[in-house]
Design a protein around this motif. Structure first.
Motif, PDB file in Angstrom:
ATOM      1  N   GLU A   1     -30.689 -20.433 -32.998  1.00  0.00           N
ATOM      2  CA  GLU A   1     -30.675 -19.926 -34.364  1.00  0.00           C
ATOM      3  C   GLU A   1     -31.839 -18.982 -34.624  1.00  0.00           C
ATOM      4  OE1 GLU A   1     -30.637 -23.441 -36.710  1.00  0.00           O
ATOM      5  OE2 GLU A   1     -28.482 -23.801 -36.425  1.00  0.00           O
ATOM      6  N   GLU A   2     -32.951 -19.188 -33.888  1.00  0.00           N
ATOM      7  CA  GLU A   2     -34.115 -18.310 -34.036  1.00  0.00           C
ATOM      8  C   GLU A   2     -33.934 -17.005 -33.269  1.00  0.00           C
ATOM      9  OE1 GLU A   2     -37.496 -20.468 -32.718  1.00  0.00           O
ATOM     10  OE2 GLU A   2     -37.323 -22.040 -34.240  1.00  0.00           O
ATOM     11  N   ALA A   3     -32.909 -16.946 -32.408  1.00  0.00           N
ATOM     12  CA  ALA A   3     -32.656 -15.744 -31.607  1.00  0.00           C
ATOM     13  C   ALA A   3     -31.220 -15.296 -31.835  1.00  0.00           C
ATOM     14  CB  ALA A   3     -32.907 -16.031 -30.134  1.00  0.00           C
ATOM     15  N   PRO A   4     -30.904 -14.745 -33.001  1.00  0.00           N
ATOM     16  CA  PRO A   4     -29.509 -14.450 -33.365  1.00  0.00           C
ATOM     17  C   PRO A   4     -28.836 -13.426 -32.457  1.00  0.00           C
ATOM     18  CG  PRO A   4     -31.048 -13.502 -34.958  1.00  0.00           C
ATOM     19  CD  PRO A   4     -31.840 -14.406 -34.088  1.00  0.00           C
ATOM     20  N   GLU A   5     -29.572 -12.402 -32.006  1.00  0.00           N
ATOM     21  CA  GLU A   5     -28.966 -11.400 -31.129  1.00  0.00           C
ATOM     22  C   GLU A   5     -28.598 -12.008 -29.777  1.00  0.00           C
ATOM     23  OE1 GLU A   5     -28.005  -8.314 -31.886  1.00  0.00           O
ATOM     24  OE2 GLU A   5     -28.591  -8.882 -33.930  1.00  0.00           O
ATOM     25  N   PHE A   6     -29.455 -12.875 -29.286  1.00  0.00           N
ATOM     26  CA  PHE A   6     -29.173 -13.588 -28.041  1.00  0.00           C
ATOM     27  C   PHE A   6     -27.939 -14.472 -28.215  1.00  0.00           C
ATOM     28  CE2 PHE A   6     -29.934 -17.563 -25.544  1.00  0.00           C
ATOM     29  CZ  PHE A   6     -29.752 -17.022 -24.273  1.00  0.00           C
ATOM     30  N   ALA A   7     -27.880 -15.221 -29.328  1.00  0.00           N
ATOM     31  CA  ALA A   7     -26.749 -16.117 -29.573  1.00  0.00           C
ATOM     32  C   ALA A   7     -25.453 -15.334 -29.733  1.00  0.00           C
ATOM     33  CB  ALA A   7     -27.026 -16.958 -30.818  1.00  0.00           C
ATOM     34  N   LYS A   8     -25.536 -14.177 -30.382  1.00  0.00           N
ATOM     35  CA  LYS A   8     -24.346 -13.344 -30.579  1.00  0.00           C
ATOM     36  C   LYS A   8     -23.808 -12.836 -29.248  1.00  0.00           C
ATOM     37  CE  LYS A   8     -22.933  -9.114 -33.009  1.00  0.00           C
ATOM     38  NZ  LYS A   8     -23.405  -8.003 -33.895  1.00  0.00           N
ATOM     39  N   ARG A   9     -24.718 -12.403 -28.380  1.00  0.00           N
ATOM     40  CA  ARG A   9     -24.294 -11.907 -27.072  1.00  0.00           C
ATOM     41  C   ARG A   9     -23.699 -13.047 -26.238  1.00  0.00           C
ATOM     42  NH1 ARG A   9     -22.066  -8.080 -24.036  1.00  0.00           N
ATOM     43  NH2 ARG A   9     -22.723  -8.236 -21.849  1.00  0.00           N
ATOM     44  N   LEU A  10     -24.298 -14.216 -26.322  1.00  0.00           N
ATOM     45  CA  LEU A  10     -23.770 -15.362 -25.582  1.00  0.00           C
ATOM     46  C   LEU A  10     -22.347 -15.658 -26.010  1.00  0.00           C
ATOM     47  CD1 LEU A  10     -26.574 -18.069 -25.302  1.00  0.00           C
ATOM     48  CD2 LEU A  10     -26.146 -16.065 -23.920  1.00  0.00           C
ATOM     49  N   LYS A  11     -22.147 -15.693 -27.303  1.00  0.00           N
ATOM     50  CA  LYS A  11     -20.815 -16.017 -27.812  1.00  0.00           C
ATOM     51  C   LYS A  11     -19.783 -15.015 -27.307  1.00  0.00           C
ATOM     52  CE  LYS A  11     -18.308 -16.969 -32.098  1.00  0.00           C
ATOM     53  NZ  LYS A  11     -18.403 -17.045 -33.586  1.00  0.00           N
ATOM     54  N   TRP A  12     -20.133 -13.734 -27.354  1.00  0.00           N
ATOM     55  CA  TRP A  12     -19.195 -12.701 -26.880  1.00  0.00           C
ATOM     56  C   TRP A  12     -18.918 -12.887 -25.390  1.00  0.00           C
ATOM     57  CZ3 TRP A  12     -18.932  -9.153 -23.068  1.00  0.00           C
ATOM     58  CH2 TRP A  12     -17.942  -8.176 -23.141  1.00  0.00           C
ATOM     59  N   PHE A  13     -19.977 -13.096 -24.624  1.00  0.00           N
ATOM     60  CA  PHE A  13     -19.818 -13.190 -23.174  1.00  0.00           C
ATOM     61  C   PHE A  13     -18.994 -14.414 -22.793  1.00  0.00           C
ATOM     62  CE2 PHE A  13     -21.069 -13.944 -18.784  1.00  0.00           C
ATOM     63  CZ  PHE A  13     -21.070 -12.654 -18.260  1.00  0.00           C
ATOM     64  N   LEU A  14     -19.266 -15.538 -23.417  1.00  0.00           N
ATOM     65  CA  LEU A  14     -18.547 -16.763 -23.075  1.00  0.00           C
ATOM     66  C   LEU A  14     -17.078 -16.683 -23.479  1.00  0.00           C
ATOM     67  CD1 LEU A  14     -21.311 -19.310 -24.126  1.00  0.00           C
ATOM     68  CD2 LEU A  14     -20.570 -18.802 -21.793  1.00  0.00           C
ATOM     69  N   ASN A  15     -16.818 -15.985 -24.587  1.00  0.00           N
ATOM     70  CA  ASN A  15     -15.426 -15.826 -25.013  1.00  0.00           C
ATOM     71  C   ASN A  15     -14.653 -14.877 -24.108  1.00  0.00           C
ATOM     72  OD1 ASN A  15     -15.704 -17.586 -27.153  1.00  0.00           O
ATOM     73  ND2 ASN A  15     -16.214 -15.977 -28.640  1.00  0.00           N
TER      74      ASN A  15
END
Length: 894
Positions: free
Chosen positions: A651-665
């Motif tokens: 949650e403290e790293a939103p850009e990282f979390a956003k990229r993870l979500k895209w990549f995993l999907n």
């Protein structure tokens, strides 16, 4: 804060010279690559132990209990002669790599007993026989033995059987930063009086004979009988003698007549003290010369069962140097005790405290001034004969940029008196608990331009800088950062973390470009520090002309990726730009996981479903491939690639979390390979690992099987199943085999003194324990496994980690019979009160009985036992909630 902790704060303020003087003299300078100027590149032959007393070294100095300033301009050590030996005991004796049946091997008994991080107090013990030292017998007996037989040690000669020996304790205490008090206490352990020459030596490293700087410093005597020191960098110092004794002056110059048959330019030479005492050559020394080397000749008779003490002081002129001598010593010893009482605050057992403190002492005594300018070494020196032209294309010629002149933590100052990249990383973990500033400096050092190759590779070790050690630098950096953070009330040194990280980016790129031959995220790696673990010599071209897709090399890179991701996430807390770097390494980790799953024999991956184990794959020139089904440490290393992340950090790293979500999907094929990344546990944590729960459990079943990896004293490097059923492999009509060898290596690969075919190695055991604990921080107490296999007892992963830690600790602790396993079958070592409580930290340990094997003072990584001896509440958390998931497992954390 303790007095020692206050001293350790001063370097941070740029005000301290408390570390200017320390144990920086090597235990062995002869037989090293640095001193080798031969045409054929054979250091053991070019400069032997016999030659060492007569040849001035080019790059460093050695001695017993030696100390020097941090540029090794002036050295001090202690020398002895029992009037029976053929030479004075000026340096530690051992067999060169060509002499021992298991390679190089020191043949002495000495112990590093104590040291503070600033070396304000230090203590070591040297055991010196009163009978003639058995030089010839040690050489001849080891020459007779083959590699199937154990090494013939000094204890085996029987020279200590009747207690006719001296225990010589050498202690140092600093009154101030550059005021050194020296105490030499000689105990006669025998019943009869015994004579001995005790020869404290002071000398300058030879910096004037090579054609760069002709300045020559001076040692002289004065009317008081003391030694005066005059050096343009060190100023004027005095070696004060409490008791007057003859001074024997000579020069630190090569005896060319003895070594090469060329007339000497002076009669005062490096071996002058030996010539005077042993051979009666009165012209070999002077009593009042202006020279570069001197010994104080104390001729003593120590009564049976009694002791005598010699006291000296090296300082600026002091009118009453011994008036406050004992009070200063007492103060420094008390401060050392106070410092370690703070470090060991929660350690209850006195045994544990003693072993841990000796482990720290060994690590601190193993610092060495390491000097090596490869470009100068290759070309030769202006004032010396030019070396062979072949040298310019020989060993280390690709490392002309390398110019080292620093205090560095050595693996073992006799057997390995040169740094090794992965050894150094392991050293820094326990060192960071007592001196984080030094540990951080060591990790930074290897990333500097004058160490790191322009292509990004870290230097491996001086025998072959281009060899490859496992990439554990990022792991060590993170661990040291966290240890340092805890000692500074949660304030992390992000400047250090950032500095190392940027250089690691270059090193990571080197790995990807050089060790992933086909760009498929499977890494060949090569040697990777595991010596003879494989079917083939992994440093040499394969007989088939193909390559080995290494489970360990690939897993180390997966671990490296996770380490880099975690560091980037930490740095992103203050600079969001690092979120992109964290994403890059997360994706790289997934690509490696995918490659491990799809590459190998018939694209079945490096995992074998039938055996439930990871294996190397031999890839042939004709595109065929075959798994090398050897159950070894290679297949356990995938355990190390594990990270647990707290959801809050995402949650403290939103850009990282956003990229993870895209990549995993978008890459569900890769996402499905790694364990539970998308599933939070009850503690809001995510697990990232090469191993899903089933594979992790299957590997641990092998680890915890006493018929395979589990020894009474830790995890073996090879399954014991190969003791009765050796692994056999046929290639082009040639048969290769791997046999379980729990002790000394039976083969000549890597000189025959390293063995990953059965013994227990502390560093990888340390990583196994750490990794298991990380898995526990995600799976919790509900995930249980039979431990040991077949016992019917089930444990949580935290309990398994503690169980393995206790087995490793057994190596050093007294068992129910009062015996320490590392000492083997020798009754005197086990029972004698003057032996049994002194600890040797061996390179590795016998896989069945725990006996020490290999280098005997490799405190660097075997010193990791210091971490494991912390009590349970510090070593392991008992519940998930006690571990902050934004931190890696720390064996010191609560």
């Amino acid at each position: 804060m303790t007095a020692e902790e206050l001293r350790l704060q001063k370097p941070l303020e740029g005000k301290s010279k408390w570390k200017k003087w320390g144990p920086y003299v090597s235990d062995r300078q002869w037989g090293t690559v640095r001193e080798d100027y031969s045409a054929d590149g054979k250091p053991w032959d070019y400069l032997t132990h016999d030659m060492a007393r007569s040849k001035a070294y080019r790059w460093g100095e050695d001695g017993i209990a030696g100390i020097s300033d941090n540029e090794q301009l002036l050295c001090f050590s202690v020398c002895f002669w029992n009037k029976k030996d053929p030479i004075i005991k000026e340096r530690l004796f051992g067999l060169g790599g060509n002499e021992g049946n298991h390679g190089e091997d020191v043949k002495e008994l000495y112990y590093y007993l104590d040291s503070t991080p600033t070396h304000s107090y230090m203590k070591m013990l040297y055991k010196y026989p009163q009978s003639e030292f058995p030089y010839s017998k040690l050489v001849e007996e080891n020459r007779k033995r083959d590699k199937l037989q154990p090494e013939y040690e000094l204890m085996d000669t029987g020279i200590f059987d009747e207690d006719k020996y001296f225990d010589i304790f050498v202690e140092y205490a600093k009154a101030t930063e550059e005021d050194l008090l020296i105490k030499i206490t000689i105990h006669n352990r025998g019943d009869e009086d015994a004579a001995l020459h005790v020869l404290p030596q002071l000398w300058f490293r030879n910096t004037w004979s090579w054609g760069y700087n002709n300045y020559k410093p001076h040692l002289t005597s004065c009317d008081s009988g003391n030694v005066l020191v005059d050096h343009q960098a060190l100023g004027h110092l005095t070696l004060h003698l409490e008791k007057a004794a003859p001074l024997l002056f000579c020069e630190n110059e090569t005896n060319t007549k003895r070594l090469y048959g060329v007339d000497n330019k002076t009669s005062l030479l490096k071996d002058g003290i030996n010539e005077f005492l042993v051979n009666g050559n009165k012209k070999a020394v002077s009593s009042n010369a202006d020279t570069t080397k001197v010994a104080v000749n104390y001729e003593v008779v120590v009564k049976g069962k009694e002791s005598t003490t010699i006291r000296l002081r090296l300082s600026a002129d002091n009118k009453q140097p011994f008036e406050d001598f004992e009070s200063i010593f007492k103060t420094r010893i008390d401060e050392a005790d106070e410092f370690y009482a703070s470090v060991q605050n929660d350690v209850v057992s006195e045994e544990d405290k003693m072993i841990q403190r000796q482990a720290y002492a060994g690590m601190l005594w193993s610092k060495q001034f390491y000097y090596y300018d490869v470009d100068e070494w290759l070309k030769g020196d202006p004032a010396q004969p030019p070396p062979s032209p072949a040298r310019l294309k020989g060993r280390n010629h690709e490392w002309k940029h390398l110019n080292n002149a620093n205090i560095i933590s050595m693996p073992d100052k006799w057997e390995y008196p040169w740094y090794a990249a992965w050894d150094l990383a392991f050293h820094c973990i326990p060192i960071s608990l007592i001196d984080p500033h030094f540990a951080k400096g060591q990790l930074l050092l290897l990333t500097k331009d004058w160490y790191m190759h322009p292509n990004g590779q870290f230097p491996a070790y001086e025998w072959l800088f281009s060899d490859v050690n496992p990439p554990v630098h990022a792991w060590a950096t993170w661990r040291v950062y966290k240890n340092d953070e805890k000692q500074h009330n949660g304030k992390g040194d992000t400047a250090f973390l950032q500095a190392v990280y940027h250089r690691l980016l270059i090193n990571f790129t080197w790995w990807v470009n050089r060790k992933d031959a086909e760009g498929n995220n499977i890494f060949e790696g090569g040697f990777l520090g595991l010596d003879n673990i494989g079917v083939f010599d992994r440093s040499a071209p394969l007989p088939s002309g193909g390559t080995i897709e290494q489970a360990d090399g690939t897993s180390w890179m997966a671990m490296y990726s996770l380490n880099m991701m975690r560091i980037a996430l930490e740095l992103s807390r203050t600079n969001p730009v690092y979120q992109d770097m964290a994403s890059k390494f997360f994706e790289h980790f997934l690509y490696i996981a995918g490659a491990m799953a799809s590459m190998g024999d018939k694209n079945s991956g490096l995992w074998d479903d039938e055996d439930n184990f990871y294996y190397d794959t031999l890839k042939m020139k004709n595109d065929g491939s075959v798994k090398l089904k050897v159950r070894s440490m290679v297949g356990l290393i995938p355990l190390f690639a594990v990270e647990v992340i707290d959801h809050q950090l995402l949650e403290e790293a939103p850009e990282f979390a956003k990229r993870l979500k895209w990549f995993l999907n978008n890459r569900p094929d890769l996402a499905s390979l790694v364990s539970r990344w998308q599933d939070k546990n009850e503690g809001e944590k995510h697990l990232l690992s090469l191993l899903r729960g089933h594979r992790m459990k299957k590997i641990l079943e092998r680890v915890l099987d006493e018929n395979e990896f589990l020894s009474e004293y830790g995890v073996r490097s090879l399954s014991k199943v190969y003791e009765k059923h050796p692994y056999e492999f046929e290639l082009n009509g040639t048969f290769f085999n791997i046999h379980y060898s729990p002790g000394e290596s039976p083969i000549g690969m890597f000189g025959g003194n390293s063995n990953w075919r059965g013994p227990i190695w502390m560093p990888v055991n340390f990583l196994i324990i750490e990794s298991i604990k990380r898995f526990h921080s995600y799976y919790g107490d509900d995930f249980r496994i039979e431990c040991p296999k077949g016992s019917g007892e089930y444990m949580s992963l935290a309990e398994v980690a503690e169980y393995l830690s206790k087995r490793l600790s057994k190596l050093f602790l007294k068992d129910e019979n009062g015996r320490r396993p590392f000492n083997g079958a020798d009754d005197k070592l086990q029972r004698d009160p003057n032996f049994c409580n002194y600890i040797l930290f061996y390179e590795h340990f016998h896989g069945d009985n725990g006996r020490g094997v290999g280098a005997s003072h490799q405190t660097g990584w075997t010193g990791s036992i210091a971490n494991l001896l912390q009590p349970k509440k510090d070593l392991f958390a008992s519940t998930n909630e006690e571990i902050k998931a934004s931190e890696p497992l720390d064996l010191q954390s609560k």
